[in-house]
Design a protein around this motif. Structure first.
Motif, PDB file in Angstrom:
ATOM      1  N   PRO A 185     -20.495 -11.955  -9.178  1.00 42.23           N
ATOM      2  CA  PRO A 185     -19.914 -12.955 -10.070  1.00 42.23           C
ATOM      3  C   PRO A 185     -19.562 -14.224  -9.327  1.00 42.23           C
ATOM      4  CG  PRO A 185     -18.339 -11.235  -9.607  1.00 42.23           C
ATOM      5  CD  PRO A 185     -19.635 -10.815  -8.979  1.00 42.23           C
ATOM      6  N   ALA A 186     -19.554 -15.314 -10.073  1.00 42.15           N
ATOM      7  CA  ALA A 186     -19.124 -16.584  -9.502  1.00 42.15           C
ATOM      8  C   ALA A 186     -17.662 -16.432  -9.083  1.00 42.15           C
ATOM      9  CB  ALA A 186     -19.277 -17.691 -10.530  1.00 42.15           C
ATOM     10  N   THR A 187     -17.328 -16.929  -7.919  1.00 45.73           N
ATOM     11  CA  THR A 187     -15.963 -16.771  -7.433  1.00 45.73           C
ATOM     12  C   THR A 187     -15.132 -18.001  -7.752  1.00 45.73           C
ATOM     13  OG1 THR A 187     -16.557 -17.637  -5.271  1.00 45.73           O
ATOM     14  CG2 THR A 187     -16.621 -15.247  -5.543  1.00 45.73           C
ATOM     15  N   THR A 188     -13.850 -17.790  -7.872  1.00 44.07           N
ATOM     16  CA  THR A 188     -12.894 -18.879  -7.968  1.00 44.07           C
ATOM     17  C   THR A 188     -12.608 -19.287  -6.535  1.00 44.07           C
ATOM     18  OG1 THR A 188     -11.936 -17.871  -9.920  1.00 44.07           O
ATOM     19  CG2 THR A 188     -10.592 -19.477  -8.781  1.00 44.07           C
ATOM     20  N   GLN A 189     -12.417 -20.553  -6.300  1.00 44.53           N
ATOM     21  CA  GLN A 189     -12.191 -20.999  -4.935  1.00 44.53           C
ATOM     22  C   GLN A 189     -11.038 -20.272  -4.287  1.00 44.53           C
ATOM     23  OE1 GLN A 189     -11.702 -25.228  -4.830  1.00 44.53           O
ATOM     24  NE2 GLN A 189     -13.865 -25.516  -4.380  1.00 44.53           N
ATOM     25  N   GLY A 190     -11.230 -19.987  -3.029  1.00 48.29           N
ATOM     26  CA  GLY A 190     -10.149 -19.436  -2.247  1.00 48.29           C
ATOM     27  C   GLY A 190     -10.189 -17.938  -2.082  1.00 48.29           C
ATOM     28  N   THR A 191      -9.228 -17.480  -1.331  1.00 47.11           N
ATOM     29  CA  THR A 191      -9.100 -16.074  -0.983  1.00 47.11           C
ATOM     30  C   THR A 191      -7.680 -15.630  -1.298  1.00 47.11           C
ATOM     31  OG1 THR A 191     -10.707 -16.388   0.794  1.00 47.11           O
ATOM     32  CG2 THR A 191      -9.315 -14.454   0.942  1.00 47.11           C
ATOM     33  N   ASP A 192      -7.563 -14.434  -1.818  1.00 45.58           N
ATOM     34  CA  ASP A 192      -6.244 -13.869  -2.072  1.00 45.58           C
ATOM     35  C   ASP A 192      -5.545 -13.678  -0.728  1.00 45.58           C
ATOM     36  OD1 ASP A 192      -4.037 -12.416  -3.090  1.00 45.58           O
ATOM     37  OD2 ASP A 192      -5.141 -10.532  -2.913  1.00 45.58           O
ATOM     38  N   PRO A 193      -4.353 -14.249  -0.527  1.00 40.71           N
ATOM     39  CA  PRO A 193      -3.690 -14.153   0.776  1.00 40.71           C
ATOM     40  C   PRO A 193      -3.236 -12.737   1.133  1.00 40.71           C
ATOM     41  CG  PRO A 193      -2.267 -15.242  -0.818  1.00 40.71           C
ATOM     42  CD  PRO A 193      -3.600 -15.052  -1.480  1.00 40.71           C
ATOM     43  N   VAL A 194      -3.011 -11.880   0.147  1.00 39.62           N
ATOM     44  CA  VAL A 194      -2.549 -10.520   0.429  1.00 39.62           C
ATOM     45  C   VAL A 194      -3.716  -9.624   0.834  1.00 39.62           C
ATOM     46  CG1 VAL A 194      -1.421  -8.478  -0.541  1.00 39.62           C
ATOM     47  CG2 VAL A 194      -0.578 -10.758  -1.113  1.00 39.62           C
ATOM     48  N   SER A 195      -4.770  -9.603   0.011  1.00 40.98           N
ATOM     49  CA  SER A 195      -5.897  -8.705   0.284  1.00 40.98           C
ATOM     50  C   SER A 195      -6.943  -9.343   1.192  1.00 40.98           C
ATOM     51  CB  SER A 195      -6.570  -8.295  -1.024  1.00 40.98           C
ATOM     52  OG  SER A 195      -7.200  -9.419  -1.640  1.00 40.98           O
ATOM     53  N   ARG A 196      -6.894 -10.677   1.296  1.00 37.90           N
ATOM     54  CA  ARG A 196      -7.893 -11.447   2.046  1.00 37.90           C
ATOM     55  C   ARG A 196      -9.303 -11.299   1.455  1.00 37.90           C
ATOM     56  NH1 ARG A 196      -5.511 -10.569   8.114  1.00 37.90           N
ATOM     57  NH2 ARG A 196      -3.601 -11.686   7.695  1.00 37.90           N
ATOM     58  N   LEU A 197      -9.339 -11.000   0.169  1.00 37.73           N
ATOM     59  CA  LEU A 197     -10.602 -10.890  -0.558  1.00 37.73           C
ATOM     60  C   LEU A 197     -10.814 -12.154  -1.380  1.00 37.73           C
ATOM     61  CD1 LEU A 197     -10.250  -7.214  -1.817  1.00 37.73           C
ATOM     62  CD2 LEU A 197     -11.803  -8.045  -0.035  1.00 37.73           C
ATOM     63  N   PRO A 198     -12.088 -12.513  -1.623  1.00 35.60           N
ATOM     64  CA  PRO A 198     -12.326 -13.696  -2.459  1.00 35.60           C
ATOM     65  C   PRO A 198     -11.859 -13.453  -3.889  1.00 35.60           C
ATOM     66  CG  PRO A 198     -14.386 -12.551  -1.985  1.00 35.60           C
ATOM     67  CD  PRO A 198     -13.312 -11.883  -1.170  1.00 35.60           C
ATOM     68  N   TRP A 199     -11.388 -14.506  -4.524  1.00 29.50           N
ATOM     69  CA  TRP A 199     -10.987 -14.438  -5.924  1.00 29.50           C
ATOM     70  C   TRP A 199     -12.224 -14.485  -6.811  1.00 29.50           C
ATOM     71  CZ3 TRP A 199      -6.307 -13.263  -7.613  1.00 29.50           C
ATOM     72  CH2 TRP A 199      -5.182 -13.580  -6.838  1.00 29.50           C
ATOM     73  N   VAL A 200     -12.161 -13.844  -7.961  1.00 25.75           N
ATOM     74  CA  VAL A 200     -13.154 -13.997  -9.017  1.00 25.75           C
ATOM     75  C   VAL A 200     -12.396 -14.189 -10.322  1.00 25.75           C
ATOM     76  CG1 VAL A 200     -13.418 -11.502  -9.413  1.00 25.75           C
ATOM     77  CG2 VAL A 200     -15.213 -13.068 -10.147  1.00 25.75           C
ATOM     78  N   SER A 201     -12.822 -15.168 -11.104  1.00 27.32           N
ATOM     79  CA  SER A 201     -12.198 -15.411 -12.403  1.00 27.32           C
ATOM     80  C   SER A 201     -12.519 -14.262 -13.344  1.00 27.32           C
ATOM     81  CB  SER A 201     -12.730 -16.700 -13.020  1.00 27.32           C
ATOM     82  OG  SER A 201     -12.442 -17.796 -12.219  1.00 27.32           O
ATOM     83  N   GLU A 202     -11.553 -13.867 -14.129  1.00 24.47           N
ATOM     84  CA  GLU A 202     -11.786 -12.826 -15.134  1.00 24.47           C
ATOM     85  C   GLU A 202     -12.941 -13.221 -16.045  1.00 24.47           C
ATOM     86  OE1 GLU A 202      -9.342 -10.839 -18.846  1.00 24.47           O
ATOM     87  OE2 GLU A 202      -8.220 -11.550 -17.104  1.00 24.47           O
ATOM     88  N   SER A 203     -13.016 -14.498 -16.418  1.00 25.89           N
ATOM     89  CA  SER A 203     -14.068 -14.951 -17.325  1.00 25.89           C
ATOM     90  C   SER A 203     -15.452 -14.927 -16.684  1.00 25.89           C
ATOM     91  CB  SER A 203     -13.757 -16.363 -17.825  1.00 25.89           C
ATOM     92  OG  SER A 203     -13.740 -17.271 -16.743  1.00 25.89           O
ATOM     93  N   ALA A 204     -15.518 -14.875 -15.342  1.00 30.64           N
ATOM     94  CA  ALA A 204     -16.809 -14.831 -14.658  1.00 30.64           C
ATOM     95  C   ALA A 204     -17.350 -13.413 -14.506  1.00 30.64           C
ATOM     96  CB  ALA A 204     -16.690 -15.482 -13.276  1.00 30.64           C
ATOM     97  N   LEU A 205     -16.517 -12.419 -14.815  1.00 26.51           N
ATOM     98  CA  LEU A 205     -16.974 -11.031 -14.726  1.00 26.51           C
ATOM     99  C   LEU A 205     -17.989 -10.748 -15.823  1.00 26.51           C
ATOM    100  CD1 LEU A 205     -13.560  -9.224 -14.151  1.00 26.51           C
ATOM    101  CD2 LEU A 205     -15.382  -9.591 -12.460  1.00 26.51           C
ATOM    102  N   PRO A 206     -18.874  -9.788 -15.613  1.00 24.23           N
ATOM    103  CA  PRO A 206     -19.799  -9.406 -16.679  1.00 24.23           C
ATOM    104  C   PRO A 206     -19.033  -8.934 -17.915  1.00 24.23           C
ATOM    105  CG  PRO A 206     -20.424  -8.363 -14.613  1.00 24.23           C
ATOM    106  CD  PRO A 206     -19.085  -9.013 -14.398  1.00 24.23           C
ATOM    107  N   ARG A 207     -19.642  -9.077 -19.071  1.00 21.13           N
ATOM    108  CA  ARG A 207     -19.019  -8.690 -20.348  1.00 21.13           C
ATOM    109  C   ARG A 207     -18.479  -7.257 -20.275  1.00 21.13           C
ATOM    110  NH1 ARG A 207     -16.449 -10.597 -24.255  1.00 21.13           N
ATOM    111  NH2 ARG A 207     -17.998 -12.201 -24.533  1.00 21.13           N
TER     112      ARG A 207
END
Length: 162
Positions: free
Chosen positions: A57-79
């Motif tokens: 999925p398309a990611t939202t800019q940035g990384t979650d500071p706690v998990s250090r994983l890239p963010w993904v917008s809920e709306s960018a997830l598959p249906r």
């Protein structure tokens, strides 16, 4: 004389479960949907993936500071992932009741280290897959949500409401 109310209530619950499962099957058969409502190949291309396989999925800019994983917008997830989020928020029913809402052990150690039982696993229906497929949503005890489309080889942190 026996009351038929308990039987009618059980029948009503069973009808609701069958309708929800039928709806999930129909949605899964339609393939991925992007935010513009396109399905199939156009949606998979928009989401940065490929039809019939894992989609990134398309990611939202940035990384979650706690998990250090890239963010993904809920709306960018598959249906199907958004449908699963709806089921999680409603408390089910889930398409794979023997596997869904069970403890996720984080054996891969890609999510933040927590005590056993902190994470719960939910199947995201994979169109044209003969089994559960590789896609999952993992929830944490504090409400966080993680997405994997490659059976735990990688994760994204889901930014809800976006």
């Amino acid at each position: 004389m026996k009351s038929v109310a308990p039987r009618q209530a059980l029948l009503g619950v069973m009808v609701v479960v069958v309708v929800v499962l039928a709806w999930l099957v129909v949605r899964a058969a339609q393939g991925p949907t992007d935010p513009q409502g396109r399905t199939g190949s156009a949606a998979a291309t928009t989401l940065g993936g490929r039809v019939g396989g894992a989609t990134a999925p398309a990611t939202t800019q940035g990384t979650d500071p706690v998990s250090r994983l890239p963010w993904v917008s809920e709306s960018a997830l598959p249906r199907e992932a958004r449908d699963t989020l709806t089921l999680i928020r409603a408390g089910g029913p889930y398409p794979y009741p023997r596997s869904d809402n069970k403890t996720f052990d984080n054996r891969e150690r890609l999510l933040p280290d927590k005590t056993r039982g902190y994470y719960r696993e939910f199947t995201v229906v994979t169109p044209r897959s003969g089994d559960r497929g590789p896609r999952r949503l993992i929830t944490g005890g504090s409400g966080e949500i993680y997405w994997t489309d490659d059976h735990y080889a990688s994760f994204h942190r889901v930014r809800e409401g976006t």
